[in-house]
Design a protein around this motif. Sequence first.
Motif, PDB file in Angstrom:
ATOM      1  N   SER A 197       0.859  -1.181   0.000  1.00 29.22           N
ATOM      2  CA  SER A 197       0.000   0.000   0.000  1.00 29.22           C
ATOM      3  C   SER A 197       0.895   1.230   0.000  1.00 29.22           C
ATOM      4  CB  SER A 197      -0.902  -0.013   1.235  1.00 29.22           C
ATOM      5  OG  SER A 197      -1.730   1.129   1.256  1.00 29.22           O
ATOM      6  N   LEU A 198       0.629   2.154  -0.890  1.00 31.15           N
ATOM      7  CA  LEU A 198       1.492   3.325  -1.054  1.00 31.15           C
ATOM      8  C   LEU A 198       0.894   4.533  -0.344  1.00 31.15           C
ATOM      9  CD1 LEU A 198       2.328   2.913  -4.862  1.00 31.15           C
ATOM     10  CD2 LEU A 198       3.672   2.148  -2.897  1.00 31.15           C
ATOM     11  N   HIS A 199       1.737   5.233   0.391  1.00 29.51           N
ATOM     12  CA  HIS A 199       1.304   6.424   1.126  1.00 29.51           C
ATOM     13  C   HIS A 199       2.403   7.479   1.052  1.00 29.51           C
ATOM     14  CE1 HIS A 199      -2.068   4.150   2.840  1.00 29.51           C
ATOM     15  NE2 HIS A 199      -1.201   3.157   2.917  1.00 29.51           N
ATOM     16  N   VAL A 200       2.677   7.959  -0.161  1.00 29.54           N
ATOM     17  CA  VAL A 200       3.733   8.953  -0.369  1.00 29.54           C
ATOM     18  C   VAL A 200       3.198  10.045  -1.282  1.00 29.54           C
ATOM     19  CG1 VAL A 200       5.644   7.338  -0.047  1.00 29.54           C
ATOM     20  CG2 VAL A 200       4.658   7.631  -2.321  1.00 29.54           C
ATOM     21  N   PRO A 201       3.742  11.246  -1.194  1.00 28.95           N
ATOM     22  CA  PRO A 201       3.333  12.308  -2.122  1.00 28.95           C
ATOM     23  C   PRO A 201       3.973  12.092  -3.491  1.00 28.95           C
ATOM     24  CG  PRO A 201       5.074  13.098  -0.694  1.00 28.95           C
ATOM     25  CD  PRO A 201       4.720  11.713  -0.202  1.00 28.95           C
ATOM     26  N   ARG A 202       3.449  12.804  -4.468  1.00 25.83           N
ATOM     27  CA  ARG A 202       4.039  12.748  -5.811  1.00 25.83           C
ATOM     28  C   ARG A 202       5.105  13.825  -5.909  1.00 25.83           C
ATOM     29  NH1 ARG A 202       0.746  12.809 -11.580  1.00 25.83           N
ATOM     30  NH2 ARG A 202       2.515  13.311 -12.925  1.00 25.83           N
ATOM     31  N   THR A 203       6.335  13.409  -5.979  1.00 23.71           N
ATOM     32  CA  THR A 203       7.478  14.308  -6.091  1.00 23.71           C
ATOM     33  C   THR A 203       8.407  13.763  -7.169  1.00 23.71           C
ATOM     34  OG1 THR A 203       8.866  13.115  -4.496  1.00 23.71           O
ATOM     35  CG2 THR A 203       7.325  14.761  -3.595  1.00 23.71           C
ATOM     36  N   PRO A 204       9.396  14.537  -7.592  1.00 22.77           N
ATOM     37  CA  PRO A 204      10.357  14.002  -8.560  1.00 22.77           C
ATOM     38  C   PRO A 204      11.035  12.728  -8.069  1.00 22.77           C
ATOM     39  CG  PRO A 204      10.559  16.380  -8.452  1.00 22.77           C
ATOM     40  CD  PRO A 204       9.599  15.988  -7.361  1.00 22.77           C
ATOM     41  N   GLN A 205      11.178  12.606  -6.752  1.00 22.85           N
ATOM     42  CA  GLN A 205      11.860  11.438  -6.192  1.00 22.85           C
ATOM     43  C   GLN A 205      10.949  10.198  -6.176  1.00 22.85           C
ATOM     44  OE1 GLN A 205      11.846  14.507  -4.644  1.00 22.85           O
ATOM     45  NE2 GLN A 205      13.882  15.013  -5.437  1.00 22.85           N
ATOM     46  N   THR A 206       9.624  10.400  -6.111  1.00 27.26           N
ATOM     47  CA  THR A 206       8.727   9.243  -6.040  1.00 27.26           C
ATOM     48  C   THR A 206       8.096   8.874  -7.382  1.00 27.26           C
ATOM     49  OG1 THR A 206       6.828  10.649  -5.449  1.00 27.26           O
ATOM     50  CG2 THR A 206       8.147   9.747  -3.635  1.00 27.26           C
ATOM     51  N   MET A 207       8.290   9.682  -8.399  1.00 25.30           N
ATOM     52  CA  MET A 207       7.749   9.345  -9.716  1.00 25.30           C
ATOM     53  C   MET A 207       8.366   8.026 -10.207  1.00 25.30           C
ATOM     54  SD  MET A 207       5.466  11.336 -11.017  1.00 25.30           S
ATOM     55  CE  MET A 207       5.650  11.137 -12.784  1.00 25.30           C
ATOM     56  N   GLY A 208       7.505   7.069 -10.598  1.00 23.97           N
ATOM     57  CA  GLY A 208       7.993   5.772 -11.062  1.00 23.97           C
ATOM     58  C   GLY A 208       8.636   4.941  -9.971  1.00 23.97           C
ATOM     59  N   LEU A 209       8.273   5.210  -8.712  1.00 31.88           N
ATOM     60  CA  LEU A 209       8.864   4.492  -7.584  1.00 31.88           C
ATOM     61  C   LEU A 209       8.641   2.983  -7.708  1.00 31.88           C
ATOM     62  CD1 LEU A 209      10.174   4.698  -4.711  1.00 31.88           C
ATOM     63  CD2 LEU A 209       7.848   4.829  -3.807  1.00 31.88           C
ATOM     64  N   VAL A 210       7.421   2.601  -8.087  1.00 30.65           N
ATOM     65  CA  VAL A 210       7.108   1.176  -8.298  1.00 30.65           C
ATOM     66  C   VAL A 210       7.196   0.919  -9.806  1.00 30.65           C
ATOM     67  CG1 VAL A 210       5.418  -0.659  -7.984  1.00 30.65           C
ATOM     68  CG2 VAL A 210       5.617   1.161  -6.276  1.00 30.65           C
ATOM     69  N   ASN A 211       8.346   0.411 -10.220  1.00 33.73           N
ATOM     70  CA  ASN A 211       8.601   0.187 -11.643  1.00 33.73           C
ATOM     71  C   ASN A 211       8.703  -1.311 -11.922  1.00 33.73           C
ATOM     72  OD1 ASN A 211      11.070  -0.467 -10.530  1.00 33.73           O
ATOM     73  ND2 ASN A 211      12.076   1.426 -11.206  1.00 33.73           N
ATOM     74  N   GLU A 212       9.199  -1.659 -13.092  1.00 32.08           N
ATOM     75  CA  GLU A 212       9.298  -3.067 -13.480  1.00 32.08           C
ATOM     76  C   GLU A 212      10.176  -3.854 -12.521  1.00 32.08           C
ATOM     77  OE1 GLU A 212      10.535  -5.753 -17.422  1.00 32.08           O
ATOM     78  OE2 GLU A 212      10.643  -3.554 -17.475  1.00 32.08           O
ATOM     79  N   ASP A 213      11.295  -3.275 -12.114  1.00 36.68           N
ATOM     80  CA  ASP A 213      12.200  -3.972 -11.189  1.00 36.68           C
ATOM     81  C   ASP A 213      11.540  -4.200  -9.832  1.00 36.68           C
ATOM     82  OD1 ASP A 213      14.145  -4.060 -13.121  1.00 36.68           O
ATOM     83  OD2 ASP A 213      15.187  -2.261 -12.408  1.00 36.68           O
ATOM     84  N   ALA A 214      10.844  -3.187  -9.322  1.00 39.54           N
ATOM     85  CA  ALA A 214      10.197  -3.314  -8.019  1.00 39.54           C
ATOM     86  C   ALA A 214       9.092  -4.365  -8.063  1.00 39.54           C
ATOM     87  CB  ALA A 214       9.626  -1.971  -7.585  1.00 39.54           C
ATOM     88  N   LEU A 215       8.322  -4.382  -9.133  1.00 34.31           N
ATOM     89  CA  LEU A 215       7.247  -5.363  -9.268  1.00 34.31           C
ATOM     90  C   LEU A 215       7.791  -6.786  -9.383  1.00 34.31           C
ATOM     91  CD1 LEU A 215       5.020  -3.304 -11.694  1.00 34.31           C
ATOM     92  CD2 LEU A 215       4.362  -4.033  -9.388  1.00 34.31           C
ATOM     93  N   ALA A 216       8.944  -6.922 -10.012  1.00 36.21           N
ATOM     94  CA  ALA A 216       9.546  -8.250 -10.173  1.00 36.21           C
ATOM     95  C   ALA A 216       9.989  -8.845  -8.845  1.00 36.21           C
ATOM     96  CB  ALA A 216      10.728  -8.172 -11.133  1.00 36.21           C
ATOM     97  N   LYS A 217      10.227  -7.986  -7.845  1.00 39.05           N
ATOM     98  CA  LYS A 217      10.678  -8.453  -6.531  1.00 39.05           C
ATOM     99  C   LYS A 217       9.504  -8.819  -5.610  1.00 39.05           C
ATOM    100  CE  LYS A 217      14.836  -5.574  -6.793  1.00 39.05           C
ATOM    101  NZ  LYS A 217      15.558  -4.414  -6.230  1.00 39.05           N
ATOM    102  N   MET A 218       8.294  -8.549  -6.051  1.00 37.73           N
ATOM    103  CA  MET A 218       7.126  -8.850  -5.222  1.00 37.73           C
ATOM    104  C   MET A 218       6.710 -10.313  -5.377  1.00 37.73           C
ATOM    105  SD  MET A 218       4.971  -5.320  -5.936  1.00 37.73           S
ATOM    106  CE  MET A 218       3.596  -5.772  -4.886  1.00 37.73           C
ATOM    107  N   LYS A 219       6.050 -10.852  -4.371  1.00 41.09           N
ATOM    108  CA  LYS A 219       5.592 -12.247  -4.404  1.00 41.09           C
ATOM    109  C   LYS A 219       4.392 -12.390  -5.339  1.00 41.09           C
ATOM    110  CE  LYS A 219       7.022 -13.218   0.360  1.00 41.09           C
ATOM    111  NZ  LYS A 219       6.570 -13.662   1.698  1.00 41.09           N
ATOM    112  N   PRO A 220       4.194 -13.568  -5.890  1.00 45.10           N
ATOM    113  CA  PRO A 220       3.020 -13.792  -6.760  1.00 45.10           C
ATOM    114  C   PRO A 220       1.693 -13.629  -6.023  1.00 45.10           C
ATOM    115  CG  PRO A 220       4.671 -15.507  -7.070  1.00 45.10           C
ATOM    116  CD  PRO A 220       5.100 -14.719  -5.880  1.00 45.10           C
TER     117      PRO A 220
END
Length: 325
Positions: free
Chosen positions: A1-24
Motif C-alpha cells: 500500500s502506497l502512502h507517499v506524495p508525488r514528487t520528482p523522487q517518487t515518480m515511477g517508484l514502483v517500476n518493473e524492477d520493483a514489481l519483479a521483486k514482489m511475491k506472486p
Amino acid sequence: SLHVPRTPQTMGLVNEDALAKMKPTAYLINVARGGIVDETALYNALKEGAIAGAALDVFAEEPTTDSPIFTLPNVVVTPHLGASTVEAQDRAGITVAEQVATALGGAVPMHAINAPVPMGEGAEFVAQFSGLCEALGSLLYQLTDHTGDTLRIEYRGEVAGFDTRLLDVSAQKGLLASMVFEPLNFVNTPALARERGLKVETSHSSESADYTNLVELRMGENTVSGTLFGPRMQPRLVEAMGFDFDVVPEKHMLFIRNEDRPGMIGKLGSILGEHGINIGNMAVGRGEPGSRAAMAVTVDEPVTEEVLNALVETPGFDDARSVTL
C-alpha cells in the motif's frame, strides 16, 4: 500500500524492477498519487501473474477513462473520488460550518487556504498564541505616543521553533485595529499593513530565561511582552511601559506610571471608587525601591477621560492610560 506524495523522487517508484521483486501472492494498492506506479509495468505484471492483483484510484493522467489495466480481471479501479462517500460529505459539511463559526467568532480557521494558517506538527499549539499576539499588538498601539513604521516581533522558547506567520498577522491585526475603519481578518491585514507603510521584522530564539514561551512586540522604544500560562494556556501580560507585570489581559484596562511611595495603591482605589469603577485585578511593577513604579489594572468598565485627568492631577501619579482590548 502506497502512502507517499508525488514528487520528482517518487515518480515511477514502483517500476518493473520493483514489481519483479514482489511475491506472486502480493496485492498492490495505490490510493496516494498517480505516477508513483509505472502503469505499463503494472499492466504487464498483472497480466503475467507476477503479482496477484491491484487496487487503484489514482492514475498518471486524470481523469482516466480508458486504460489497458481496466480490462484485467484482477484489478479494482475507482475514480479519484475517495471523499465522495455519504460519511465524508456529511463530515465536510460539518467542518465547513465549524470553520465559518470559528472565523465569525474571531478565532483562527484552521483550514483556510488564503490565510497564513499553521500546518502540520505544532499547528494547534501555535494557534493558541493568536489571541495573545493580537492583544499585545493592540496594547502596544494604545501605549505608544508616536508609532513608528517598524513592528519588531521576537518569539522565544518552544513557540520559536514553529511557523509563526499566523502570529505575525495576529499582532498586526491588534496594532491596526484602531487605525482602520474596515473589519480586519487574516487575509486583508497584511495588505492593509503594507498600504500604511508598516514593516514587520521577526526573530526567533529557542532560549527564554524566565518563561517556557514568550512573545515580545517592539515599536520604537516601547515594548510589550506576553506568554501563555498553565495547562489552560491562559494569556498573561508580563511586560509593558518598561516594567515587569503578571496580569491577565482583559477588555478594559488602566495603566499608570507613579512614584514608588506608600499610599499610591490606596489613592488609585479611592479615585476609581469615587467614579463607580470596580477593579478586577491589579499588578504592580517597580524599579529600585523609592524610585519609579507602574500599575496594570483590569476594570469592569472603560475608564473615562475625566477619571484619567483626576489621576494625573493627583500628586504621585505621572501618567494614566485607558486601554480597551
